[in-house]
Design an enzyme around this catalytic site. Structure first.
Site, PDB file in Angstrom:
ATOM      1  N   THR A  71     -32.979 -20.515 -80.433  1.00 25.77           N
ATOM      2  CA  THR A  71     -32.731 -20.482 -78.990  1.00 25.77           C
ATOM      3  C   THR A  71     -33.046 -21.809 -78.304  1.00 25.77           C
ATOM      4  O   THR A  71     -32.544 -22.070 -77.220  1.00 25.77           O
ATOM      5  CB  THR A  71     -33.579 -19.382 -78.329  1.00 25.77           C
ATOM      6  OG1 THR A  71     -34.952 -19.647 -78.604  1.00 25.77           O
ATOM      7  CG2 THR A  71     -33.192 -18.013 -78.822  1.00 25.77           C
ATOM      8  N   ASP A  72     -33.886 -22.648 -78.945  1.00 25.75           N
ATOM      9  CA  ASP A  72     -34.317 -23.885 -78.273  1.00 25.75           C
ATOM     10  C   ASP A  72     -33.132 -24.744 -77.841  1.00 25.75           C
ATOM     11  O   ASP A  72     -33.204 -25.444 -76.828  1.00 25.75           O
ATOM     12  CB  ASP A  72     -35.215 -24.731 -79.202  1.00 25.75           C
ATOM     13  CG  ASP A  72     -36.584 -24.094 -79.419  1.00 25.75           C
ATOM     14  OD1 ASP A  72     -36.897 -23.081 -78.769  1.00 25.75           O
ATOM     15  OD2 ASP A  72     -37.344 -24.619 -80.255  1.00 25.75           O
ATOM     16  N   SER A  91     -33.733 -24.930 -84.617  1.00 25.19           N
ATOM     17  CA  SER A  91     -32.606 -25.518 -83.889  1.00 25.19           C
ATOM     18  C   SER A  91     -32.901 -26.906 -83.340  1.00 25.19           C
ATOM     19  O   SER A  91     -31.979 -27.647 -83.004  1.00 25.19           O
ATOM     20  CB  SER A  91     -32.120 -24.587 -82.788  1.00 25.19           C
ATOM     21  OG  SER A  91     -33.042 -24.507 -81.737  1.00 25.19           O
ATOM     22  N   THR A 141     -35.230 -18.714 -84.991  1.00 30.07           N
ATOM     23  CA  THR A 141     -36.216 -17.627 -85.066  1.00 30.07           C
ATOM     24  C   THR A 141     -35.619 -16.327 -85.586  1.00 30.07           C
ATOM     25  O   THR A 141     -36.268 -15.573 -86.312  1.00 30.07           O
ATOM     26  CB  THR A 141     -36.807 -17.393 -83.657  1.00 30.07           C
ATOM     27  OG1 THR A 141     -37.507 -18.566 -83.273  1.00 30.07           O
ATOM     28  CG2 THR A 141     -37.765 -16.225 -83.614  1.00 30.07           C
TER      29      THR A 141
END
Ligand code: ASP
Length: 327
Positions: A89-90, A57, A14
């Site tokens: 971030t996932d 990710s 992101t």
């Protein structure tokens, strides 16, 4: 004052995503673009940039991360003071953990990202990148293994988890809390956890698929029993509570252990797998006696990656214990 030299290596996420013509945001920006957009970055570090990937990710693979670890080992040996890995971030908790297992030495490696894209009001990417660069360039963060820095909090790779789908405060280390903070532009470390073993052996190219199965009441074990036939080389079971499965599955676990390594983690948010409390069939004493390995404090996703790495490194089953033990 000489500024620390750090590498910013971007994989996407992101933090790099801008609006596409088709709707929604997609990864477009490079590490150099991001570096140019962070106020104050040039005052805290001399940065070099590398952008090997531009992906969400969820699309990263273990092979991608093995490649990143190789780059970091080379570049850090070549005189850099630290590195920041930028990504979605996932899966930050997975990347941070893999790099923690594969990057040698005591120079800080920090993984960061953003919950809001760069075009949103209140974008958190620039602040996260600045904080990550401060930590990566700091002497205080040496020897702590790979860290995740977001929302001015510093988390250890073994402990950190994404705990919210939306908030900039999504990252937590529920077992023990963040180990430090970035305050007034300075790295403040309050806890110094031990670091797990780093695998320096070369890893086989052939993938070692490891399944991750979460238990639920009434699970009849048919998926578990089918795994070797599906080509899986190992399995991590996210058991209930302190590491438990329905009684009917205990024999399935025994049969599985004969064919592939079985690692027992917990589906609970955090806390170690027990070893000597519950004595019923399917309880942790029973499953460990049947030959399952304990994941210790590692979450299921981290234990899955560690087992894949151990299989690809050719580590003998007898040697697994030290990798899953608390450092
Ligand atoms: N879906 C994004 C990713 O992990 C989420 C993020 O970066 O926050 O790439």
């Amino acid at each position: 004052m000489t500024l620390p030299r750090i590498l910013l290596l971007s994989l996407g996420g992101t933090i790099t995503m801008t609006r596409s013509g088709e709707g929604g945001i997609v990864p477009t920006l490079t590490a150099a673009d991001l570096a140019a957009s962070v106020p104050g970055l040039a005052a805290v570090a001399a940065v070099e940039t590398l952008s090997p990937l531009r992906r969400p990710s969820a699309g990263l693979t273990l092979d991608d991360l093995i490649g990143v670890a190789r780059t970091l080992n080379d570049r850090l040996a070549g005189g850099l003071d630290g590195a920041v890995v930028i990504q979605g971030t996932d899966t930050i908790e997975e990347t941070a953990f893999v790099l923690d297992s594969l990057v040698a030495g005591d120079k800080p490696v920090v993984v960061t990202g953003a919950m809001r894209g760069p075009e949103s009001a209140g974008a958190d990417g620039p602040g996260n990148l600045l904080a990550a660069a401060i930590v990566a360039g700091s002497a205080a963060a040496r020897g702590l293994g790979v860290l995740a820095v977001l929302n001015d909090e510093i988390h250890a790779a073994r402990l950190v988890q994404k705990a919210h789908t939306a908030l900039p405060s999504a990252f937590r280390s529920p077992l023990a809390g963040p180990i430090g903070l970035v305050i007034e532009g300075e790295t403040r470390i309050f806890l110094r956890p031990g670091r797990g073993p780093v695998l320096t052996e070369s890893l086989r190219e052939e993938p070692a698929p490891v399944a991750l199965l979460k238990m639920g009441i009434g699970d009849d074990g048919r998926l578990l029993a089918a795994l070797p036939g599906l080509g899986f080389r190992g399995v991590v079971i996210e058991g209930m509570g302190a590491g438990h499965v329905p009684e009917a599955l205990a024999e399935t676990v025994s049969a599985l252990v004969e064919r592939i390594p079985v690692v027992l983690a917990s589906r609970a948010e955090t806390g170690p797998v027990f070893s000597r409390t519950y004595g019923y069939p399917g309880g942790e004493i029973d499953l460990l006696a049947r030959g399952a390995f304990s994941a210790g404090i590692l979450s299921g996703v981290k234990a899955r990656l560690l087992l894949q790495i151990l299989l690809r490194a050719g580590v003998d089953r007898a040697g697994y214990g030290s990798f899953f033990a608390d450092p």
